[in-house]
Each structure stands twice: as structure tokens, then as C-alpha cells.
Motif scaffolding. Structure first.
Motif, PDB file in Angstrom:
ATOM      1  N   ASN A 205       0.747  -1.055  -0.081  1.00 32.35           N
ATOM      2  CA  ASN A 205      -0.034   0.139   0.035  1.00 32.35           C
ATOM      3  C   ASN A 205       0.971   1.479   0.042  1.00 32.35           C
ATOM      4  OD1 ASN A 205      -2.363  -1.481  -0.060  1.00 32.35           O
ATOM      5  ND2 ASN A 205      -2.737  -1.248   2.111  1.00 32.35           N
ATOM      6  N   ALA A 206       1.831   1.292   0.715  1.00 40.18           N
ATOM      7  CA  ALA A 206       2.775   2.499   0.967  1.00 40.18           C
ATOM      8  C   ALA A 206       3.473   2.869  -0.469  1.00 40.18           C
ATOM      9  CB  ALA A 206       3.791   2.366   1.886  1.00 40.18           C
ATOM     10  N   ASP A 207       3.666   1.642  -1.433  1.00 37.59           N
ATOM     11  CA  ASP A 207       4.339   2.012  -2.506  1.00 37.59           C
ATOM     12  C   ASP A 207       3.231   2.538  -3.749  1.00 37.59           C
ATOM     13  OD1 ASP A 207       6.861   1.052  -1.705  1.00 37.59           O
ATOM     14  OD2 ASP A 207       6.688  -0.947  -2.412  1.00 37.59           O
ATOM     15  N   VAL A 208       2.110   1.853  -3.663  1.00 36.37           N
ATOM     16  CA  VAL A 208       1.041   2.208  -4.269  1.00 36.37           C
ATOM     17  C   VAL A 208       0.757   3.752  -3.901  1.00 36.37           C
ATOM     18  CG1 VAL A 208      -1.283   1.984  -4.753  1.00 36.37           C
ATOM     19  CG2 VAL A 208       0.136   0.084  -4.627  1.00 36.37           C
ATOM     20  N   LEU A 209       0.389   4.210  -2.688  1.00 40.88           N
ATOM     21  CA  LEU A 209       0.074   5.665  -2.508  1.00 40.88           C
ATOM     22  C   LEU A 209       1.330   6.419  -3.070  1.00 40.88           C
ATOM     23  CD1 LEU A 209      -1.312   5.353   1.102  1.00 40.88           C
ATOM     24  CD2 LEU A 209      -2.488   5.604  -1.343  1.00 40.88           C
ATOM     25  N   ALA A 210       2.584   6.102  -2.834  1.00 40.76           N
ATOM     26  CA  ALA A 210       3.723   6.901  -3.356  1.00 40.76           C
ATOM     27  C   ALA A 210       3.654   7.084  -4.836  1.00 40.76           C
ATOM     28  CB  ALA A 210       4.933   6.190  -2.855  1.00 40.76           C
ATOM     29  N   ARG A 211       3.520   6.076  -5.427  1.00 38.05           N
ATOM     30  CA  ARG A 211       3.272   6.084  -6.830  1.00 38.05           C
ATOM     31  C   ARG A 211       2.156   7.097  -7.276  1.00 38.05           C
ATOM     32  NH1 ARG A 211       4.711   0.027  -9.144  1.00 38.05           N
ATOM     33  NH2 ARG A 211       6.709  -0.314  -7.854  1.00 38.05           N
TER      34      ARG A 211
ATOM     35  N   ALA B 114      -5.297  14.327   1.850  1.00 39.24           N
ATOM     36  CA  ALA B 114      -4.500  14.188   3.190  1.00 39.24           C
ATOM     37  C   ALA B 114      -4.937  12.777   3.652  1.00 39.24           C
ATOM     38  CB  ALA B 114      -4.782  15.462   4.090  1.00 39.24           C
ATOM     39  N   ALA B 115      -6.280  12.667   3.895  1.00 36.53           N
ATOM     40  CA  ALA B 115      -6.662  11.174   4.445  1.00 36.53           C
ATOM     41  C   ALA B 115      -6.073   9.905   3.519  1.00 36.53           C
ATOM     42  CB  ALA B 115      -8.050  11.189   4.481  1.00 36.53           C
ATOM     43  N   ALA B 116      -5.975  10.182   2.317  1.00 38.29           N
ATOM     44  CA  ALA B 116      -5.331   9.308   1.590  1.00 38.29           C
ATOM     45  C   ALA B 116      -3.810   9.229   1.663  1.00 38.29           C
ATOM     46  CB  ALA B 116      -5.905   9.292   0.107  1.00 38.29           C
ATOM     47  N   GLY B 117      -3.463   9.917   2.331  1.00 36.19           N
ATOM     48  CA  GLY B 117      -1.802   9.937   2.423  1.00 36.19           C
ATOM     49  C   GLY B 117      -1.208  10.513   1.001  1.00 36.19           C
ATOM     50  N   LEU B 118      -1.511  11.641   0.571  1.00 38.07           N
ATOM     51  CA  LEU B 118      -1.022  11.986  -0.533  1.00 38.07           C
ATOM     52  C   LEU B 118      -0.576  13.505  -0.540  1.00 38.07           C
ATOM     53  CD1 LEU B 118      -3.818  10.859  -2.999  1.00 38.07           C
ATOM     54  CD2 LEU B 118      -1.891   9.556  -2.709  1.00 38.07           C
ATOM     55  N   PRO B 119       0.842  13.481   0.031  1.00 38.48           N
ATOM     56  CA  PRO B 119       1.282  14.669   0.361  1.00 38.48           C
ATOM     57  C   PRO B 119       1.671  15.821  -1.018  1.00 38.48           C
ATOM     58  CG  PRO B 119       2.970  13.161   0.723  1.00 38.48           C
ATOM     59  CD  PRO B 119       1.656  12.337   0.487  1.00 38.48           C
TER      60      PRO B 119
ATOM     61  N   PRO C 190       1.530  16.040 -10.256  1.00 45.69           N
ATOM     62  CA  PRO C 190       1.947  16.941 -11.241  1.00 45.69           C
ATOM     63  C   PRO C 190       0.423  17.166 -12.109  1.00 45.69           C
ATOM     64  CG  PRO C 190       3.387  15.217 -11.128  1.00 45.69           C
ATOM     65  CD  PRO C 190       2.543  14.991 -10.118  1.00 45.69           C
ATOM     66  N   ALA C 191      -0.172  16.354 -12.284  1.00 46.74           N
ATOM     67  CA  ALA C 191      -1.478  16.469 -13.039  1.00 46.74           C
ATOM     68  C   ALA C 191      -2.361  17.542 -12.432  1.00 46.74           C
ATOM     69  CB  ALA C 191      -2.319  15.122 -13.347  1.00 46.74           C
ATOM     70  N   VAL C 192      -2.531  17.362 -11.146  1.00 39.58           N
ATOM     71  CA  VAL C 192      -3.343  18.385 -10.422  1.00 39.58           C
ATOM     72  C   VAL C 192      -2.752  19.920 -10.478  1.00 39.58           C
ATOM     73  CG1 VAL C 192      -4.048  19.137  -8.025  1.00 39.58           C
ATOM     74  CG2 VAL C 192      -4.359  16.812  -8.765  1.00 39.58           C
ATOM     75  N   ALA C 193      -1.582  19.900 -10.257  1.00 36.67           N
ATOM     76  CA  ALA C 193      -0.621  21.288 -10.235  1.00 36.67           C
ATOM     77  C   ALA C 193      -0.859  21.882 -11.943  1.00 36.67           C
ATOM     78  CB  ALA C 193       0.672  21.072  -9.980  1.00 36.67           C
TER      79      ALA C 193
END
Length: 80
Positions: A13-19, A55-60, A26-29
Motif C-alpha cells: 500500500n505505501a508503494d501504491v500511494l507513493a506512486r 490528506a486522508a489518503a496519504g498523498l502529500p 503534477p497532473a493536479v498542479a
């Protein structure tokens, strides 16, 4: 939530969230920087904003992109 693509289904999961964070930020930005007509402070039926969800999903990185695009860091809601 839809199932994960086979290319990342077996990844921790941590790897998935990081990816996801690395791809989505970049897409949001880019969308916000190029005039996407969205309200970054819009809320869903529960009162959550995109910033709350990221934030809740862990997407800093997504959080940073939303903040740079004008998301209100002091917005409150009852769930997150």
C-alpha cells in the motif's frame, strides 16, 4: 473504489500511494496552473474538500499542489 490495475496490484500500500501521489500531483498542479475552472475548496455531501481527501489518503504531493492552487488549509468538516 475500483480494483487496482494489475501493474500495481501486488505492491504494498505505501508503494501504491507513493506512486499515485507522484503521478497525480503534477497532473493536479498542471490543471490548476493552466486555468482549470474548478473550485479547490468545493465540498462533497459530507463537507470534505479535495484537500481533506488527499490528506486522508496519504498523498502529500497532491496536498501541496492543492494548497498551491488555493485550497484552504483551515477548512473543517466532521469526518476527517
Amino acid at each position: 473504489m475500483p480494483p487496482l490495475p494489475a501493474s500495481i496490484a501486488g505492491v504494498a500500500n505505501a508503494d501504491v500511494l507513493a506512486r499515485l501521489d507522484a503521478v497525480m500531483a503534477p497532473a493536479v498542479a498542471a490543471l490548476l496552473a493552466h486555468g482549470a475552472r474548478v473550485n479547490v475548496n468545493a465540498t462533497d455531501a459530507a463537507g470534505a474538500t479535495a484537500l481533506h481527501a488527499a490528506a486522508a489518503a496519504g498523498l502529500p504531493r497532491v496536498c501541496g499542489a492543492l494548497l498551491a492552487g488555493g485550497a484552504d488549509p483551515s477548512a473543517t468538516e466532521p469526518v476527517f
